[in-house]
Motif scaffolding. Sequence first.
Motif, PDB file in Angstrom:
ATOM      1  N   ALA A  20      47.636  39.748  33.413  1.00 24.81           N
ATOM      2  CA  ALA A  20      47.214  40.972  34.112  1.00 24.81           C
ATOM      3  C   ALA A  20      45.766  41.318  33.753  1.00 24.81           C
ATOM      4  O   ALA A  20      44.956  41.629  34.638  1.00 24.81           O
ATOM      5  CB  ALA A  20      48.143  42.126  33.744  1.00 24.81           C
ATOM      6  N   ASP A  21      45.441  41.269  32.453  1.00 21.68           N
ATOM      7  CA  ASP A  21      44.072  41.585  32.023  1.00 21.68           C
ATOM      8  C   ASP A  21      43.086  40.525  32.498  1.00 21.68           C
ATOM      9  O   ASP A  21      41.946  40.838  32.872  1.00 21.68           O
ATOM     10  CB  ASP A  21      44.007  41.714  30.504  1.00 21.68           C
ATOM     11  CG  ASP A  21      44.491  43.070  30.010  1.00 21.68           C
ATOM     12  OD1 ASP A  21      44.606  43.993  30.839  1.00 21.68           O
ATOM     13  OD2 ASP A  21      44.742  43.216  28.795  1.00 21.68           O
ATOM     14  N   TYR A  22      43.509  39.270  32.470  1.00 19.63           N
ATOM     15  CA  TYR A  22      42.637  38.188  32.944  1.00 19.63           C
ATOM     16  C   TYR A  22      42.300  38.379  34.420  1.00 19.63           C
ATOM     17  O   TYR A  22      41.134  38.308  34.823  1.00 19.63           O
ATOM     18  CB  TYR A  22      43.305  36.835  32.719  1.00 19.63           C
ATOM     19  CG  TYR A  22      42.665  35.706  33.498  1.00 19.63           C
ATOM     20  CD1 TYR A  22      41.326  35.361  33.298  1.00 19.63           C
ATOM     21  CD2 TYR A  22      43.385  35.001  34.466  1.00 19.63           C
ATOM     22  CE1 TYR A  22      40.719  34.351  34.029  1.00 19.63           C
ATOM     23  CE2 TYR A  22      42.791  33.984  35.198  1.00 19.63           C
ATOM     24  CZ  TYR A  22      41.464  33.664  34.985  1.00 19.63           C
ATOM     25  OH  TYR A  22      40.871  32.673  35.711  1.00 19.63           O
ATOM     26  N   ASN A  23      43.329  38.639  35.230  1.00 16.23           N
ATOM     27  CA  ASN A  23      43.095  38.839  36.664  1.00 16.23           C
ATOM     28  C   ASN A  23      42.275  40.091  36.939  1.00 16.23           C
ATOM     29  O   ASN A  23      41.397  40.100  37.800  1.00 16.23           O
ATOM     30  CB  ASN A  23      44.434  38.906  37.403  1.00 16.23           C
ATOM     31  CG  ASN A  23      45.096  37.547  37.516  1.00 16.23           C
ATOM     32  OD1 ASN A  23      44.434  36.548  37.789  1.00 16.23           O
ATOM     33  ND2 ASN A  23      46.402  37.492  37.295  1.00 16.23           N
ATOM     34  N   ILE A  54      31.561  43.123  28.192  1.00 13.64           N
ATOM     35  CA  ILE A  54      32.215  43.198  29.498  1.00 13.64           C
ATOM     36  C   ILE A  54      33.602  43.821  29.376  1.00 13.64           C
ATOM     37  O   ILE A  54      34.011  44.647  30.205  1.00 13.64           O
ATOM     38  CB  ILE A  54      32.303  41.793  30.128  1.00 13.64           C
ATOM     39  CG1 ILE A  54      30.892  41.310  30.527  1.00 13.64           C
ATOM     40  CG2 ILE A  54      33.216  41.784  31.350  1.00 13.64           C
ATOM     41  CD1 ILE A  54      30.836  39.852  30.931  1.00 13.64           C
ATOM     42  N   ALA A  55      34.346  43.432  28.337  1.00 10.72           N
ATOM     43  CA  ALA A  55      35.688  43.983  28.124  1.00 10.72           C
ATOM     44  C   ALA A  55      35.621  45.496  27.963  1.00 10.72           C
ATOM     45  O   ALA A  55      36.415  46.240  28.570  1.00 10.72           O
ATOM     46  CB  ALA A  55      36.332  43.341  26.891  1.00 10.72           C
ATOM     47  N   ALA A  56      34.685  45.952  27.157  1.00 12.02           N
ATOM     48  CA  ALA A  56      34.522  47.394  26.931  1.00 12.02           C
ATOM     49  C   ALA A  56      34.154  48.105  28.237  1.00 12.02           C
ATOM     50  O   ALA A  56      34.648  49.202  28.523  1.00 12.02           O
ATOM     51  CB  ALA A  56      33.453  47.629  25.870  1.00 12.02           C
ATOM     52  N   LYS A  57      33.315  47.478  29.029  1.00 11.92           N
ATOM     53  CA  LYS A  57      32.885  48.062  30.305  1.00 11.92           C
ATOM     54  C   LYS A  57      34.069  48.329  31.227  1.00 11.92           C
ATOM     55  O   LYS A  57      34.125  49.368  31.900  1.00 11.92           O
ATOM     56  CB  LYS A  57      31.893  47.107  30.997  1.00 11.92           C
ATOM     57  CG  LYS A  57      31.476  47.543  32.393  1.00 11.92           C
ATOM     58  CD  LYS A  57      30.559  46.514  33.042  1.00 11.92           C
ATOM     59  CE  LYS A  57      30.227  46.901  34.476  1.00 11.92           C
ATOM     60  NZ  LYS A  57      29.346  45.888  35.123  1.00 11.92           N
ATOM     61  N   GLY A 107      37.250  48.584  30.266  1.00 12.09           N
ATOM     62  CA  GLY A 107      38.358  49.255  29.592  1.00 12.09           C
ATOM     63  C   GLY A 107      39.474  48.335  29.128  1.00 12.09           C
ATOM     64  O   GLY A 107      40.631  48.742  29.038  1.00 12.09           O
ATOM     65  N   ILE A 108      39.137  47.077  28.829  1.00  6.09           N
ATOM     66  CA  ILE A 108      40.126  46.115  28.337  1.00  6.09           C
ATOM     67  C   ILE A 108      39.995  46.034  26.815  1.00  6.09           C
ATOM     68  O   ILE A 108      38.883  46.089  26.271  1.00  6.09           O
ATOM     69  CB  ILE A 108      39.895  44.718  28.960  1.00  6.09           C
ATOM     70  CG1 ILE A 108      39.983  44.797  30.478  1.00  6.09           C
ATOM     71  CG2 ILE A 108      40.903  43.706  28.418  1.00  6.09           C
ATOM     72  CD1 ILE A 108      39.617  43.511  31.189  1.00  6.09           C
ATOM     73  N   ASN A 109      41.098  45.893  26.130  1.00  4.63           N
ATOM     74  CA  ASN A 109      41.105  45.761  24.669  1.00  4.63           C
ATOM     75  C   ASN A 109      40.179  44.620  24.244  1.00  4.63           C
ATOM     76  O   ASN A 109      40.424  43.450  24.568  1.00  4.63           O
ATOM     77  CB  ASN A 109      42.536  45.497  24.183  1.00  4.63           C
ATOM     78  CG  ASN A 109      42.630  45.402  22.670  1.00  4.63           C
ATOM     79  OD1 ASN A 109      41.635  45.527  21.955  1.00  4.63           O
ATOM     80  ND2 ASN A 109      43.823  45.173  22.179  1.00  4.63           N
ATOM     81  N   THR A 110      39.115  44.939  23.518  1.00  2.00           N
ATOM     82  CA  THR A 110      38.130  43.914  23.136  1.00  2.00           C
ATOM     83  C   THR A 110      38.708  42.860  22.193  1.00  2.00           C
ATOM     84  O   THR A 110      38.168  41.761  22.094  1.00  2.00           O
ATOM     85  CB  THR A 110      36.900  44.570  22.464  1.00  2.00           C
ATOM     86  OG1 THR A 110      37.322  45.333  21.326  1.00  2.00           O
ATOM     87  CG2 THR A 110      36.169  45.480  23.440  1.00  2.00           C
ATOM     88  N   LYS A 111      39.823  43.197  21.532  1.00  7.00           N
ATOM     89  CA  LYS A 111      40.433  42.237  20.598  1.00  7.00           C
ATOM     90  C   LYS A 111      41.013  41.018  21.316  1.00  7.00           C
ATOM     91  O   LYS A 111      41.195  39.969  20.709  1.00  7.00           O
ATOM     92  CB  LYS A 111      41.534  42.917  19.780  1.00  7.00           C
ATOM     93  CG  LYS A 111      41.009  43.885  18.729  1.00  7.00           C
ATOM     94  CD  LYS A 111      42.147  44.452  17.893  1.00  7.00           C
ATOM     95  CE  LYS A 111      41.614  45.396  16.820  1.00  7.00           C
ATOM     96  NZ  LYS A 111      42.722  45.970  16.005  1.00  7.00           N
ATOM     97  N   VAL A 112      41.331  41.164  22.600  1.00  9.55           N
ATOM     98  CA  VAL A 112      41.926  40.040  23.319  1.00  9.55           C
ATOM     99  C   VAL A 112      40.914  39.306  24.200  1.00  9.55           C
ATOM    100  O   VAL A 112      41.262  38.321  24.859  1.00  9.55           O
ATOM    101  CB  VAL A 112      43.129  40.486  24.194  1.00  9.55           C
ATOM    102  CG1 VAL A 112      44.176  41.168  23.346  1.00  9.55           C
ATOM    103  CG2 VAL A 112      42.689  41.380  25.346  1.00  9.55           C
ATOM    104  N   VAL A 113      39.674  39.769  24.204  1.00  8.76           N
ATOM    105  CA  VAL A 113      38.655  39.132  25.047  1.00  8.76           C
ATOM    106  C   VAL A 113      37.626  38.425  24.171  1.00  8.76           C
ATOM    107  O   VAL A 113      36.671  39.026  23.684  1.00  8.76           O
ATOM    108  CB  VAL A 113      37.974  40.161  25.985  1.00  8.76           C
ATOM    109  CG1 VAL A 113      36.960  39.464  26.888  1.00  8.76           C
ATOM    110  CG2 VAL A 113      39.012  40.883  26.838  1.00  8.76           C
ATOM    111  N   TYR A 114      37.868  37.148  23.967  1.00  2.00           N
ATOM    112  CA  TYR A 114      36.977  36.266  23.213  1.00  2.00           C
ATOM    113  C   TYR A 114      37.223  34.860  23.741  1.00  2.00           C
ATOM    114  O   TYR A 114      38.277  34.591  24.357  1.00  2.00           O
ATOM    115  CB  TYR A 114      37.243  36.365  21.711  1.00  2.00           C
ATOM    116  CG  TYR A 114      38.669  36.061  21.308  1.00  2.00           C
ATOM    117  CD1 TYR A 114      39.050  34.786  20.902  1.00  2.00           C
ATOM    118  CD2 TYR A 114      39.663  37.046  21.378  1.00  2.00           C
ATOM    119  CE1 TYR A 114      40.359  34.500  20.563  1.00  2.00           C
ATOM    120  CE2 TYR A 114      40.974  36.765  21.038  1.00  2.00           C
ATOM    121  CZ  TYR A 114      41.315  35.495  20.625  1.00  2.00           C
ATOM    122  OH  TYR A 114      42.621  35.211  20.293  1.00  2.00           O
TER     123      TYR A 114
END
Length: 267
Positions: free
Chosen positions: A96-99, A200-203, A205-212
């Motif tokens: 869901a977050d990826y899409n 980009i994740a912060a922009k 509103g996605i949890n930055t811990k899962v975006v790397y």
Amino acid sequence: MQENFETYLKQANMSANTISAYLFAVRFYELTYRDWNKRNLLLYKSYLIETYKPKTVNLRIQAMNKYLKFIKRDKLKLKAVKIQQKSYLENVISNADYNFLKNNLKRDGDWDWYFVVRYLAATGARVSELIQIKVEHVQAGHFDIYAKGGKVRRIYIPKALRTETLVWLQGKNRVSGYLFLNRFGERITARGISQQLKTIAAKYGINTKVVYPHSFRHRFAKNFLEKFNDIALLADLMGHESIETTRIYLRRTAGEQKEIVDKFVTW
């Protein structure tokens, strides 16, 4: 001696990142403890355990052991620490977050980062491999990586992604060179990708811990197994020497486990 050690590591066909990490570990030890003896090495190991996560501790221990072998003092080698395996995956980006991420990047016309995210998730490439992909590889549909021992791993670029990329490149009049560039027109760095993904994740509103970067490699593996349940093929695609390494992707994330329990445990 350290220059000779660096040459020794290069001859062992180690990656630039690994060599840098090994040299850093050895320099730190020599600056802090100086003499290479069992007492000092155990003190250093205790310091590592108190300061870092087990994975980092073992990387430093591997570096020290490699150096001890190089200076022919193998008897001083340190034992690695045990890493407790969890029964679930942590900090893996959900579908869901990826899409949501890729769709927002596409909507905003942020094509450079749209394709960074797409390539990470659709090829399973490590970030160090991603930055080596060239326009010519897109045209060919694959990128061959030559590893130690004469092994070749092929990273495939899916047809739909390839078609979409070529349209993007045509609009930029690019027919050769590295696929992902920074604002100066030079090949982007792994660090640059990691930092910008957090921004980009912060922009959005996605949890930055899962975006790397490596999170998308996990996503590729989990999606692949859900669509085509062949763990041996996945091991080859991921470049794993042992299929046991690939088995981690059979595990669910903590969120997925909770969702399944909430849905099916009704007694």
